[in-house]
Design a protein around this motif. Structure first.
Motif, mmCIF file in Angstrom:
data_model
loop_
_atom_site.group_PDB
_atom_site.id
_atom_site.type_symbol
_atom_site.label_atom_id
_atom_site.label_comp_id
_atom_site.label_asym_id
_atom_site.label_seq_id
_atom_site.Cartn_x
_atom_site.Cartn_y
_atom_site.Cartn_z
ATOM 1 N N LYS B 107 0.944 -1.069 0.061
ATOM 2 C CA LYS B 107 -0.180 0.083 -0.102
ATOM 3 C C LYS B 107 0.918 1.277 -0.202
ATOM 4 N N VAL B 108 0.763 2.055 -1.014
ATOM 5 C CA VAL B 108 1.112 3.328 -1.177
ATOM 6 C C VAL B 108 0.553 4.584 -0.277
ATOM 7 N N ILE B 109 1.034 5.333 0.251
ATOM 8 C CA ILE B 109 0.357 6.321 1.009
ATOM 9 C C ILE B 109 0.990 7.612 0.733
ATOM 10 N N GLY B 110 0.293 8.902 0.799
ATOM 11 C CA GLY B 110 0.870 10.196 0.745
ATOM 12 C C GLY B 110 1.876 10.553 -0.187
ATOM 13 N N ASP B 111 1.618 10.106 -1.679
ATOM 14 C CA ASP B 111 2.217 10.349 -2.740
ATOM 15 C C ASP B 111 2.018 11.653 -3.000
ATOM 16 N N GLY B 112 3.222 12.503 -3.096
ATOM 17 C CA GLY B 112 3.246 14.085 -3.278
ATOM 18 C C GLY B 112 4.652 14.466 -3.893
ATOM 19 N N VAL B 113 5.091 15.675 -3.495
ATOM 20 C CA VAL B 113 6.216 16.303 -3.598
ATOM 21 C C VAL B 113 6.846 16.915 -2.518
ATOM 22 N N SER B 114 7.848 16.804 -2.006
ATOM 23 C CA SER B 114 8.452 17.335 -0.972
ATOM 24 C C SER B 114 8.880 19.052 -1.124
ATOM 25 N N HIS B 115 9.081 19.672 -0.039
ATOM 26 C CA HIS B 115 9.278 21.025 0.056
ATOM 27 C C HIS B 115 10.470 21.458 -0.932
ATOM 28 N N ASP B 116 11.237 20.542 -1.178
ATOM 29 C CA ASP B 116 12.361 20.753 -2.154
ATOM 30 C C ASP B 116 12.228 20.287 -3.410
ATOM 31 N N ASN B 117 10.891 19.641 -3.783
ATOM 32 C CA ASN B 117 10.601 19.541 -4.943
ATOM 33 C C ASN B 117 10.925 18.062 -5.684
ATOM 34 N N LYS B 118 11.057 17.224 -4.576
ATOM 35 C CA LYS B 118 11.261 15.734 -5.105
ATOM 36 C C LYS B 118 10.170 15.040 -4.731
ATOM 37 N N ASN B 119 9.918 14.295 -5.951
ATOM 38 C CA ASN B 119 8.985 13.198 -5.818
ATOM 39 C C ASN B 119 8.730 12.337 -4.845
ATOM 40 N N LEU B 120 8.020 11.842 -4.177
ATOM 41 C CA LEU B 120 7.978 10.656 -3.005
ATOM 42 C C LEU B 120 6.685 10.043 -2.614
ATOM 43 N N PHE B 121 6.689 8.940 -2.141
ATOM 44 C CA PHE B 121 5.452 8.513 -1.389
ATOM 45 C C PHE B 121 5.940 7.497 -0.156
ATOM 46 N N GLY B 130 6.244 -3.154 9.830
ATOM 47 C CA GLY B 130 5.761 -2.198 10.929
ATOM 48 C C GLY B 130 6.334 -1.111 10.871
ATOM 49 N N SER B 131 7.124 -0.525 9.874
ATOM 50 C CA SER B 131 8.163 0.561 9.886
ATOM 51 C C SER B 131 7.167 1.605 8.751
ATOM 52 N N LEU B 132 7.352 2.752 8.923
ATOM 53 C CA LEU B 132 6.948 3.759 7.879
ATOM 54 C C LEU B 132 8.090 4.150 7.019
ATOM 55 N N ILE B 133 8.262 3.790 5.699
ATOM 56 C CA ILE B 133 9.320 3.838 4.919
ATOM 57 C C ILE B 133 9.026 4.782 3.816
ATOM 58 N N GLU B 134 9.738 5.954 3.682
ATOM 59 C CA GLU B 134 9.442 7.019 2.684
ATOM 60 C C GLU B 134 10.338 6.694 1.700
ATOM 61 N N ILE B 135 9.903 6.737 0.321
ATOM 62 C CA ILE B 135 10.818 6.373 -1.033
ATOM 63 C C ILE B 135 10.706 7.851 -1.685
ATOM 64 N N GLU B 136 11.864 8.231 -1.917
ATOM 65 C CA GLU B 136 12.137 9.662 -2.512
ATOM 66 C C GLU B 136 13.149 9.442 -3.730
ATOM 67 N N GLU B 137 12.423 10.470 -4.607
ATOM 68 C CA GLU B 137 13.212 10.202 -5.967
ATOM 69 C C GLU B 137 14.474 10.914 -5.677
ATOM 70 N N ASN B 138 15.789 10.200 -6.285
ATOM 71 C CA ASN B 138 16.784 10.723 -6.156
ATOM 72 C C ASN B 138 17.272 11.554 -7.493
ATOM 73 N N LYS B 139 16.782 12.838 -7.517
ATOM 74 C CA LYS B 139 16.861 13.428 -8.590
ATOM 75 C C LYS B 139 18.339 13.765 -9.008
ATOM 76 N N LYS B 140 18.784 13.481 -10.295
ATOM 77 C CA LYS B 140 20.319 13.676 -10.754
ATOM 78 C C LYS B 140 20.597 14.744 -11.684
ATOM 79 N N ASP B 141 19.655 14.680 -12.585
ATOM 80 C CA ASP B 141 19.801 15.540 -13.787
ATOM 81 C C ASP B 141 18.922 16.656 -13.948
ATOM 82 N N ILE B 142 17.861 16.712 -13.171
ATOM 83 C CA ILE B 142 16.600 17.741 -13.370
ATOM 84 C C ILE B 142 16.570 18.819 -12.344
#
Lengths: 142, 142
Positions: B107-121, B130-142
């Motif tokens: 189950k994916v929750i809270g998908d959106g964009v961080s304060h510094d413009n990174k895509n995440l969920f 049992g852990s809340l794990i954030e997955i954040e895009e590691n932007k390299k070129d944009i």
């Protein structure tokens, strides 16, 4: 001039997660994220069995209880699905670190030696903004 | 042949700690460990204010509620002193990561964009041991 830190630290070594089943948790980290996970390590004196998820910059320690009365059993009574238990910062000299903590009246608990022979203690969450923080000596020469 | 991971990851970017007072928590990390702590960053749409403790290999995100109904307020109702809230892993491509999670019924929750413009969920703890794990895009070129 700034005062020196109470507990000088180098880096975050690992975060530790209490899990109901070490085998299922290891499988989750391998299959979901493609991580390397170490073989299980039995720690009988702490009634636990652990494995390390190896990431490029830190480790995630998975901890399973192997008997009643372990800290993991108590944690899982409150969090049956598992959860983040503590994180570990490394320090160059555990004696300096412990002396610093005591001088500032930060309660030190669980001081001892890890399964891989590193000196360590924990800061009580009441004196560390609610987090359980492990301080582990970063042995370089011995 | 091994299956590719559900969510390819690069590293652990940060752990996140909910705190009752950002100022007191920042002071604790500066004075206790000698850490550099960023200036506070206000995130009005999430009713929170954060600051980063900069370690040599990862960051610790300190999160304070700035209004009722934020996720931090709810967390602090259960943990008034503060506590470890989640940790964040980076992924090279958020679309691939989200597709992978959904294909495995994580189950994916809270998908959106961080304060510094990174895509995440986030991965729901019920599907992540049992852990809340954030997955954040590691932007390299944009």
């Amino acid at each position: 001039m700034d005062e020196p830190p109470t507990i000088p630290i180098d880096k975050l070594d690992h975060i530790s997660i209490a899990v109901p089943s070490l085998d299922l948790a290891s499988k989750f980290y391998i299959e979901t994220f493609g991580c390397e996970v170490s073989d299980p390590i039995d720690i009988p004196n702490q009634k636990m069995r652990i494995a390390y998820v190896i990431l490029s910059n830190v480790k995630i320690e998975l901890m399973e209880a192997t008997g009643p009365g372990s800290t993991i059993t108590k944690f899982l009574e409150r969090n049956p699905a598992g959860g983040i238990h503590h994180f570990c910062l490394t320090t160059p000299d555990i004696t300096v670190a412990a002396k610093g903590a005591r001088a500032k009246e930060i309660k030190v608990i669980g001081d001892g030696v890890s399964h891989d022979n590193k000196n360590l203690f924990f800061l009580h969450p009441k004196d560390a903004i609610g987090s359980l923080i492990e301080i582990e000596e970063n042995k370089k020469d011995i």
